[in-house]
Write an enzyme that holds these catalytic residues in place. Structure first.
Site, PDB file in Angstrom:
ATOM      1  N   GLU A 442       0.473   7.502   0.910  1.00  0.00           N
ATOM      2  CA  GLU A 442       0.368   6.039   0.913  1.00  0.00           C
ATOM      3  C   GLU A 442      -0.131   5.524   2.268  1.00  0.00           C
ATOM      4  O   GLU A 442       0.271   4.461   2.739  1.00  0.00           O
ATOM      5  CB  GLU A 442       1.702   5.375   0.541  1.00  0.00           C
ATOM      6  CG  GLU A 442       2.294   5.843  -0.760  1.00  0.00           C
ATOM      7  CD  GLU A 442       1.321   5.784  -1.935  1.00  0.00           C
ATOM      8  OE1 GLU A 442       0.311   5.070  -1.841  1.00  0.00           O
ATOM      9  OE2 GLU A 442       1.565   6.471  -2.931  1.00  0.00           O
ATOM     10  N   GLY A 443      -0.995   6.284   2.886  1.00  0.00           N
ATOM     11  CA  GLY A 443      -1.497   5.936   4.211  1.00  0.00           C
ATOM     12  C   GLY A 443      -0.631   6.612   5.248  1.00  0.00           C
ATOM     13  O   GLY A 443       0.557   6.321   5.369  1.00  0.00           O
TER      14      GLY A 443
END
Length: 595
Positions: A442-443
């Protein structure tokens, strides 16, 4: 197998005493009649489900893992499907969803607390329904009325689950490079072809359909991120009656063999002229997907809190029972051959680090969830705007700071167990493996740091940061004159001033050299994370001081943990500030050939 007990007492402390959610809800017309007793009852039932149904499957699910059976078929670990059936039948997927789609309409912060417990009990299992909430939020915000009518009731009921399909073999965070193609059929639908990788929950046997939200390019799309569109690509195309119909040409080609989170299928998804429908406007898919991405980042924060809590519970229990050596200040259990290891200062350091980070994370993340409810439901437009800005500012801090801390804390838990820590049967090594992954997806946490410093702080000249700073200043001004609060307020005020000065300094340097942002971002985020934790620990200390005379040991423990946080954890900022100030030169002046 270990143990897990839902930390209901501390959850109720945060919601009712720290955040006073019952009073908060009075400002939200749709939730004004909801009371604390109802919320406590819901969370109590959720705790039972997590303790009795999900937690017993955590270790076995990790050891068994998911199995790719060929032709796009994935089997989840034994017991996962039955647990999901119970989850759906109990109505948990609908907890905070809109009543018009079959939801129960409870505030987002209640669902947030549910997911803390679910992640403690079984993170791998929790990721299946967790991603569905992101798909629900995305379609609620950007879907057409027809799409909402077809998909949202199924996602709310839990009979269908959702995924987000972003990453491709040649591009991860840099989504401007993605190549998946979408071509119009001319009837409102599109043909999508390409390959997506690292798709959590991309295929499984828990639900009757999977709703994939896929980023792709239209033929005339401009290059880069401005040419990305978003599509619904269901596993089974809904029939006219709304039930799953024809099998779509999106299939799992394989699953990854990962270091952790083995019970969740991380899939390679192949689209071969799969049928999809545009969500939102052409070439504006990334903006629509950000709704889901931000929901996922908050979800990762709750994974970090969940793992920190369960690791702490198990290492604390072990430290109280394990006998090793004698206390340096003399035997504490003279009737036994050795003292329990909790008497040793360094064991206490590791336990208190876990406790302080877990309880600080609970305060921070629950407050953030209340801000989301404010943003969505408060009657006052100005309150909604401030809440929106605070959530935007602090989402990257939640994701990165809480998952970084979880990895540190699960490592501490493993260390407390000593040799038993890295033996699979005790369960601690699984938490370390799972927690390490959360820092990446998610980053990555470095990407979160760049987002915080570059987009959320410097891009608006610190306007959003000042809104959080105002909360700190108001608390310092109210409590700073009280002698009993000096040990908490003084360091809080100090770190607040230092963050302000550091931000201005980096901003000035970045105007001359943009690499200064990249060089400072990671230590800057940790510094801001400690500012946020300092604020909440000072507030919790205030409550504990007020109620210490009651004789309840809960408040005595809370106060002691606050003192530990300020004495032993906040001083990390002396190093992070110095690293952020060191600038780009020590990183960039060395020639690549010299590495």
């Amino acid at each position: 197998m270990g143990q897990y007990a839902a930390p209901l007492r501390d959850m109720q402390f945060v919601l009712n005493e720290l955040l006073d959610v019952e009073a908060e809800l009075k400002g939200m017309p749709r939730h004004a009649e909801l009371d604390a007793d109802t919320i406590n009852q819901v969370l109590g039932e959720a705790g039972k489900f997590c303790e009795e149904v999900l937690f017993p499957l955590n270790q076995s699910g990790d050891q068994e893992g998911c199995v790719y059976e060929g032709d796009g078929v994935v089997k989840t670990p034994t017991g996962f499907k039955e647990a999901y059936r119970q989850y759906v039948e109990a109505g948990w997927p609908a907890l905070s969803c809109e009543p018009e789609y079959g939801g129960q309409g409870l505030p987002k912060f209640v669902n947030n607390a549910l997911f803390e417990m679910m992640n403690s009990a079984n993170q791998a299992w929790t990721m299946y329904p967790g991603l569905s909430h992101g798909a629900y939020e995305c379609l609620t915000a950007h879907g057409t009325p027809e799409q909402q009518k077809v998909y949202l009731p199924k996602l709310v009921a839990g009979t269908w689950t959702g995924t987000m399909c972003l990453t491709e073999p040649h591009c991860g965070t840099d989504l401007g490079m993605l190549r998946t193609k979408a071509e119009s059929y001319g009837d409102g639908s599109y043909s999508l072809s390409g390959t997506k990788i690292f798709i959590s929950s991309g295929e499984h046997d828990l639900a009757e359909n999977i709703v994939h939200l896929v980023l792709a390019r239209l033929p005339d799309a401009p290059p880069g991120t401005k040419g990305i569109s978003l599509f619904i690509v269901p596993k089974f195309i809904p029939a006219p009656d709304g039930e799953p119909g024809q099998r779509n040409a999106i299939k799992c080609g394989s699953i990854e063999h990962k270091m952790g989170i083995h019970g969740n299928a991380t899939c390679v998804m192949n689209l071969d002229n799969a049928k999809g429908w545009l969500v939102g406007e052409p070439n504006r898919g990334l903006q629509a997907m950000f709704v889901m991405m931000n929901a996922a980042r908050l979800g990762v924060a709750m994974q970090g809190l969940g793992l920190t809590e369960v690791a702490y519970q198990n290492s604390l229990a072990y430290a109280k029972e394990r006998l090793q050596m004698r206390s340096l200040s003399g035997p504490k259990a003279p009737d036994k051959p050795a003292d329990p290891i909790i008497v040793h200062p360094d064991v206490r350091r590791m336990l208190l680090t876990q406790k302080a980070y877990a309880e600080g994370a609970r305060a921070f993340s629950y407050w953030a969830a209340v801000q989301i409810d404010r943003e969505l439901s408060h009657a006052d437009e100005a309150v909604r705007k401030d809440a929106s800005d605070l959530v935007a500012l602090l989402t990257p801090v939640l994701k990165a700071f809480l998952s970084d801390n979880a990895f540190e804390c699960t490592n501490h838990a493993l260390q407390v167990f000593g040799g038993h820590g890295y033996i699979a049967e005790w369960g601690m090594e699984q938490y370390v493996r799972d927690a390490r992954i959360n820092m990446i997806y998610e980053g990555t946490n470095a990407v979160q740091a760049l987002d915080l410093l570059g987009r959320k702080v410097l891009a608006d000249m610190g306007a959003k940061l000042k809104k959080f700073g105002k909360l700190v200043t108001e608390f310092v001004e109210a409590e700073g004159v009280k002698p009993e609060m000096q040990e908490f307020v003084n360091p809080l005020a100090d770190i607040g001033e230092k963050v302000q000065k550091l931000t201005m300094e980096i901003g000035m340097k970045a105007m001359q050299n943009p690499d200064e942002v990249g060089a400072a971002a990671v230590p800057y985020l940790r510094t801001v994370g400690h500012l946020v934790f300092s604020y909440f620990w000072a507030r919790m200390a205030r409550i504990a001081l007020d109620k210490e005379a009651s004789g309840d040991p809960f408040y005595k423990s809370k106060l002691a943990t606050a003192r530990f946080y300020f004495a032993r954890l906040l001083p990390e900022t002396a190093a992070t500030i110095r690293m952020a100030r060191a600038g780009a030169k020590p990183l960039m002046e060395i020639d690549e050939a010299l590495f």
